[in-house]
Design a protein around this motif. Structure first.
Motif, short mmCIF file in Angstrom:
data_model
loop_
_atom_site.label_atom_id
_atom_site.label_comp_id
_atom_site.label_asym_id
_atom_site.label_seq_id
_atom_site.Cartn_x
_atom_site.Cartn_y
_atom_site.Cartn_z
N ASP A 7 0.81 -1.21 0.00
CA ASP A 7 0.00 0.00 0.00
C ASP A 7 0.85 1.27 0.00
OD1 ASP A 7 -2.05 -1.71 0.09
OD2 ASP A 7 -2.62 -1.35 2.16
N ARG A 8 2.05 1.19 0.54
CA ARG A 8 2.87 2.40 0.61
C ARG A 8 4.35 2.05 0.59
NH1 ARG A 8 4.06 4.01 6.40
NH2 ARG A 8 4.36 6.00 5.43
N GLN A 9 5.16 3.07 0.38
CA GLN A 9 6.61 2.88 0.44
C GLN A 9 7.17 3.96 1.35
OE1 GLN A 9 8.38 2.68 -3.39
NE2 GLN A 9 7.39 0.74 -3.84
N PHE A 10 8.38 3.73 1.84
CA PHE A 10 9.01 4.75 2.68
C PHE A 10 9.89 5.66 1.83
CE2 PHE A 10 9.24 2.18 6.91
CZ PHE A 10 7.87 2.35 7.06
N ASP A 11 9.86 6.96 2.14
CA ASP A 11 10.88 7.82 1.55
C ASP A 11 12.10 7.78 2.46
OD1 ASP A 11 10.45 9.51 3.70
OD2 ASP A 11 9.10 10.84 2.58
N GLN A 12 13.11 8.53 2.10
CA GLN A 12 14.38 8.43 2.85
C GLN A 12 14.20 8.84 4.32
OE1 GLN A 12 17.62 10.74 1.30
NE2 GLN A 12 19.13 9.40 2.21
N ARG A 13 13.41 9.91 4.54
CA ARG A 13 13.21 10.36 5.94
C ARG A 13 12.52 9.30 6.77
NH1 ARG A 13 10.55 16.09 6.52
NH2 ARG A 13 10.09 15.21 8.54
N GLU A 14 11.51 8.68 6.18
CA GLU A 14 10.79 7.63 6.92
C GLU A 14 11.70 6.42 7.19
OE1 GLU A 14 6.17 8.04 5.52
OE2 GLU A 14 7.66 7.44 4.02
N VAL A 155 5.78 -8.50 10.40
CA VAL A 155 5.93 -7.06 10.66
C VAL A 155 5.84 -6.28 9.34
CG1 VAL A 155 7.56 -5.26 11.39
CG2 VAL A 155 7.29 -7.33 12.79
N LEU A 156 6.59 -6.71 8.34
CA LEU A 156 6.60 -5.97 7.08
C LEU A 156 5.23 -6.01 6.40
CD1 LEU A 156 10.10 -6.93 5.61
CD2 LEU A 156 9.44 -4.84 6.81
N GLY A 157 4.58 -7.16 6.49
CA GLY A 157 3.25 -7.28 5.90
C GLY A 157 2.29 -6.26 6.51
N ARG A 158 2.37 -6.09 7.81
CA ARG A 158 1.46 -5.15 8.48
C ARG A 158 1.88 -3.70 8.22
NH1 ARG A 158 0.99 -8.66 14.03
NH2 ARG A 158 -0.82 -9.87 13.42
N VAL A 159 3.16 -3.45 8.26
CA VAL A 159 3.62 -2.06 8.10
C VAL A 159 3.31 -1.54 6.70
CG1 VAL A 159 5.71 -0.62 7.95
CG2 VAL A 159 5.37 -2.18 9.89
N PHE A 160 3.49 -2.41 5.70
CA PHE A 160 3.28 -1.94 4.33
C PHE A 160 1.92 -2.33 3.76
CE2 PHE A 160 7.90 -1.82 4.78
CZ PHE A 160 8.12 -0.50 4.38
N GLY A 161 1.08 -2.97 4.55
CA GLY A 161 -0.26 -3.25 4.08
C GLY A 161 -0.40 -4.55 3.33
N ALA A 162 0.26 -5.59 3.81
CA ALA A 162 0.11 -6.96 3.29
C ALA A 162 0.63 -7.15 1.88
CB ALA A 162 -1.35 -7.42 3.36
N GLY A 163 0.57 -8.37 1.44
CA GLY A 163 0.89 -8.68 0.06
C GLY A 163 2.36 -8.90 -0.25
N LEU A 164 3.26 -8.63 0.72
CA LEU A 164 4.68 -8.85 0.42
C LEU A 164 5.00 -10.34 0.52
CD1 LEU A 164 6.38 -5.98 2.44
CD2 LEU A 164 6.14 -6.16 -0.02
N ALA A 165 5.73 -10.81 -0.45
CA ALA A 165 6.12 -12.23 -0.41
C ALA A 165 7.38 -12.40 -1.23
CB ALA A 165 5.00 -13.11 -0.97
N GLY A 166 8.05 -13.53 -1.00
CA GLY A 166 9.21 -13.88 -1.81
C GLY A 166 10.26 -12.78 -1.86
N PHE A 210 4.78 2.60 15.39
CA PHE A 210 3.34 2.80 15.20
C PHE A 210 3.07 3.89 14.15
CE2 PHE A 210 -0.64 4.93 16.26
CZ PHE A 210 -1.51 3.86 16.37
N GLY A 211 3.81 5.00 14.26
CA GLY A 211 3.57 6.14 13.37
C GLY A 211 3.91 5.85 11.91
N LEU A 212 4.61 4.77 11.66
CA LEU A 212 5.01 4.44 10.28
C LEU A 212 4.23 3.25 9.72
CD1 LEU A 212 8.84 4.80 10.89
CD2 LEU A 212 7.54 6.16 9.24
N CYS A 213 3.32 2.72 10.53
CA CYS A 213 2.64 1.47 10.15
C CYS A 213 1.34 1.76 9.40
CB CYS A 213 2.36 0.65 11.42
SG CYS A 213 1.52 -0.90 11.07
N ALA A 214 1.13 1.10 8.27
CA ALA A 214 -0.05 1.33 7.44
C ALA A 214 -1.31 0.71 8.05
CB ALA A 214 0.16 0.75 6.05
N THR A 215 -1.18 -0.34 8.82
CA THR A 215 -2.39 -1.06 9.25
C THR A 215 -2.68 -0.92 10.74
OG1 THR A 215 -1.20 -3.11 9.70
CG2 THR A 215 -2.00 -2.79 7.46
N ARG A 216 -1.66 -0.74 11.56
CA ARG A 216 -1.83 -0.54 13.01
C ARG A 216 -2.80 -1.53 13.63
NH1 ARG A 216 -1.76 6.10 12.90
NH2 ARG A 216 0.26 6.20 11.90
N GLY A 217 -2.63 -2.76 13.30
CA GLY A 217 -3.44 -3.81 13.92
C GLY A 217 -4.75 -4.08 13.23
N HIS A 218 -5.05 -3.35 12.14
CA HIS A 218 -6.35 -3.55 11.49
C HIS A 218 -6.29 -4.44 10.26
CE1 HIS A 218 -8.20 -0.88 14.24
NE2 HIS A 218 -7.36 0.09 13.95
#
Ligand code: SF4
Length: 329
Positions: A7-14, A155-166, A210-218
Motif C-alpha cells: 500500500d505504501r513505500q518509505f521515503d528516505q526520511r521515513e 511485521v513488514l506485511g502489516r507495516v506496508f499493508g500486506a501482500g509482500l512475499a518472496g 506505530f507512526g510508520l505502520c499502514a495497518t496498526r493492527g487492522h
C-alpha cells in the motif's frame, strides 16, 4: 497467490525514522538472551538453528547444555552422531542436528576448524541457507545483509499493508536495514515480531514504529490454523534390575530415524494396566500417551539397556519425557 503491491513505500526520511526508532527501542527493550552476549559465530549459529521451529523458552533449556557438551565446532565435528542426537533430544526436527553435525565436519575440513564469519563461505555449508548465513554474518561481523524470518515477514506485511512475499520481502528488508548496525537491526526486527507485533494480537499501543505502520493492527487476522489432530498411543515400560527395554527406530524411518524409544503396544493390551498418562504434541498432532508397566508384546525387537546409559542415548522427545516422569533419567 499473486503478490499484491504494497500500500505504501518509505521515503528516505521515513526509512531513517524507522531505523532510529527501532534501534532505540531495541536498546531499551531487548531480552537478555545468552546468545546475545558475544559475537562468537559458533554460538550464534547454534542459537539460530535451535530457534528455527522451536520457542525461545524451550531453546534456553538446551542451549547451555549443548554448549557444555560441544564447546567448540571441532568438538562437535569429532562427536559421534548418536551423541549429537542425544544432546539435541527434546528440540525435535532432528534433521537440524544432523545438518549441524555435517556442517561442523565441513568447517573442520574446509576451513581448518575456523568458523566462517561472512556470507559466501557460510552459504556453502550444509543446513545454512540465506536466512541463517545473513543472521550469522550480520550479528558477528556487521555484514550488511537483511534477514527475513516469520516474524519479519509479519511485521513488514502489516507495516506496508500486506501482500509482500518472496523476493519483494527480502528487497524491502534490505532497503530498511541499518548500514551502521545491521546485526542489531536484524535482531530488532525479529524482536519486534516476537514481543510486540504478535501473530494474533499485535501490541500496537507500545509499538515503536506505530507512526510508520499502514495497518496498526487492522489487517485481517491470519486464517485459523488447521485444527490439531488427536491420537492415542500406548507404550510398555519394562525395567528389571538395572536395565530397561527400549527399541530403536529404523535408519530408514521418515521420522526420527535411529532414535530410541519405548516399545509401542496396542491400546487393548494396555486396558486396565495403565500406570501413567500424559500429553505430548508434535507439530499438528496432540498425543494422549498411556504407559503400561510390564513387558512389550512378545516378538518386539528391542534391547535391554542399562539405566545409567539411557540418558546418553538419542531418545525421542516423548521417550525422554516418559523416562523423566518415571525417574529413570
Ligand atoms: Fe505491528 Fe501494530 Fe506495530 Fe503495526 S503498529 S508494526 S501492526 S505492532
Amino acid at each position: 497467490m499473486m503478490n499484491r503491491e504494497r500500500d505504501r513505500q518509505f521515503d528516505q526520511r521515513e526509512t531513517l525514522r524507522w531505523r532510529k526508532g527501532l534501534l532505540a527501542w531495541y536498546d531499551r527493550n531487548r531480552r537478555d538472551l545468552p546468545w546475545r552476549n558475544d559475537r562468537d559465530p559458533y554460538r550464534v549459529w547454534i542459537s539460530e538453528i535451535m530457534l528455527q521451529q522451536t520457542r525461545v523458552s524451550a531453546v534456553l533449556e538446551h542451549y547451555h547444555r549443548f554448549l557444555r557438551r560441544f564447546p567448540t565446532v571441532r568438538k562437535l565435528a569429532a562427536a559421534r552422531q548418536s551423541s549429537v542426537l542425544a544432546a539435541w533430544s527434546g528440540l525435535g526436527y532432528y534433521r537440524r542436528a544432523r545438518m549441524m553435525h555435517a556442517a561442523a565436519k565441513a568447517i573442520v575440513k574446509r576451513h581448518g576448524g575456523k568458523f566462517p564469519r561472512s556470507i559466501a563461505p557460510l552459504r556453502g555449508l550444509p543446513g545454512i541457507g540465506r536466512y541463517t548465513a545473513a543472521a550469522i554474518a550480520s550479528i558477528v561481523s556487521d555484514e550488511p545483509a537483511a534477514v527475513v524470518d516469520g516474524n519479519v515477514e509479519r511485521v513488514l506485511g502489516r507495516v506496508f499493508g500486506a501482500g509482500l512475499a518472496g523476493e519483494s520481502l527480502w528487497e524491502t528488508a534490505e532497503a530498511l536495514l541499518s548500514r551502521t548496525r545491521p546485526g542489531d537491526f536484524n535482531q530488532a526486527m525479529m524482536e519486534l515480531g516476537a514481543i510486540v507485533c504478535l501473530p494474533r494480537q499485535p501490541r500496537c499501543s507500545v509499538c515503536p514504529v506505530f507512526g510508520l505502520c499502514a495497518t496498526r493492527g487492522h489487517l485481517a487476522q491470519p486464517k485459523k490454523l488447521i485444527g490439531q489432530k488427536r491420537r492415542d498411543v500406548c507404550y510398555a515400560l519394562d525395567h528389571r534390575n538395572s536395565s530397561i527395554f527400549l527399541v530403536q527406530r529404523p535408519e530408514h524411518a521418515s521420522l526420527m530415524p535411529g532414535m530410541w524409544e519405548l516399545p509401542e503396544i496396542a491400546a487393548n493390551a494396555a486396558e486396565g494396566r495403565v500406570s501413567l498418562t500424559l500429553r505430548h504434541s508434535i507439530t499438528v498432532t496432540d498425543y494422549r500417551v498411556r504407559v503400561m508397566r510390564g513387558p512389550a508384546q512378545s516378538g518386539s525387537e528391542g534391547h535391554w539397556v542399562q539405566k545409567r546409559r539411557v540418558g546418553r542415548l538419542p531418545l525421542t522427545g516423548l521417550a525422554r519425557k516418559i523416562l523423566r516422569e518415571v525417574e529413570v533419567i
